[in-house]
Design an enzyme around this catalytic site. Sequence first.
Site, PDB file in Angstrom:
ATOM      1  N   CYS A 121       0.840  -1.200   0.000  1.00  0.00           N
ATOM      2  CA  CYS A 121       0.000   0.000   0.000  1.00  0.00           C
ATOM      3  C   CYS A 121       0.877   1.253   0.000  1.00  0.00           C
ATOM      4  CB  CYS A 121      -0.928  -0.008   1.213  1.00  0.00           C
ATOM      5  SG  CYS A 121      -2.059   1.401   1.285  1.00  0.00           S
ATOM      6  N   CYS A 217      -6.814  -3.080   7.001  1.00  0.00           N
ATOM      7  CA  CYS A 217      -8.042  -2.292   6.920  1.00  0.00           C
ATOM      8  C   CYS A 217      -9.132  -2.937   6.085  1.00  0.00           C
ATOM      9  CB  CYS A 217      -7.732  -0.896   6.380  1.00  0.00           C
ATOM     10  SG  CYS A 217      -7.077  -0.873   4.697  1.00  0.00           S
TER      11      CYS A 217
END
Length: 378
Positions: A121, A217
Amino acid sequence: MPLVVLAMSGGVDSSVAAHLLLEAGHQVIGVFMRHGEQSPAVCSTDEGPAPTGVGSLPIVNRLDHKQGCCTAADAEDARRVSDRLGIPFYALDLNEEFGQIMDYFAAEYARGRTPNPCVQCNNWIKFGKLFDYADSVGAKYVATGHYARIDSSGDEPALLRGIDQAKDQSYVLFGIKRRDLSRMLLPVGGFEKPKIRELAAGIGLNVAEKKDSQEICFVTSGRYDQFVRRRLEQNNSDAGGRAGELVTTDGRVVGRHNGIEGFTVGQRKGLGVALGERAFVVRIEPDTNRVVLGDRAALDSTQLTASGANWLVDVTPGEQRRCLAQIRYNAKPALAELTVLADNKLSVRFETPQFGVAPGQAVVCFEGERVLGGGWIE
């Protein structure tokens, strides 16, 4: 005053980073990156589907009670902080781009590997799309709330560990492009976490006591294997073809499992079989779908090879140097000898055996506090 684009997650670290940047004389634009698999509460309100445009994020709570970084509640926290500090705030919809992170996560588990989506990410989105956005608005710098430091005192910028050893996040930043270091700002890396919370409280930020993000997440259910199966089904992959045998290191079949995506190297709990003694996942064989179990000693390794290397210093194939090598985010760096290999690879030989070296995780090499680079364990 230099313009800075700051990634704001709605947490205390990026919020205080905004304050520190303003104090240093920067112009700051706060950016919230909407991404990840949203929990049910994120996508709906009493009035119907939540609006998705900039400036219209409702205040809701995640039903799974996780502290993530992509919820509407987090976005609203970031907006409140921005309003209090008087900086512009924008939400970027990166759901489509973040799909590649979720696909990578599922594909790695399906291959019997242990992925690290937070590193990817940072590489693909936080320091990929964020630099694209910064360029589009004419910003000189990109900043985040990571606990790491940029040292610009030498001939070129160096990525260093954060002051707070318990919170140091330099490991997950090893994949940053070397050319981007000169445009990175990491304001909180020179502080310990209690001081950051103290600063937040001192300027009246409502996130001063907000809990740290702890989970991946996009896995809102907490079950990685369920997420992987669902994601593979969505992508029309074979979601049911990875069941197989549980075997011991001597080849004895002791049970069956529903899918290799439910296991990772070093795992001890949730094996689905009792052997009368402590057993660990020693190896995952994607070709046969076998999960190999053994004792703790079978997980000790003195060397590894990694591919996809990213270097933040000059290196030459064949070069050897002493370093500290870290094999996962929460592992203690260990003394080792690094050898730079051809084809963007590296090898590491440790002075003492390391427990649970897992294919798919990153190995990151340090020289003192400085990040040299790293790669993906094979």
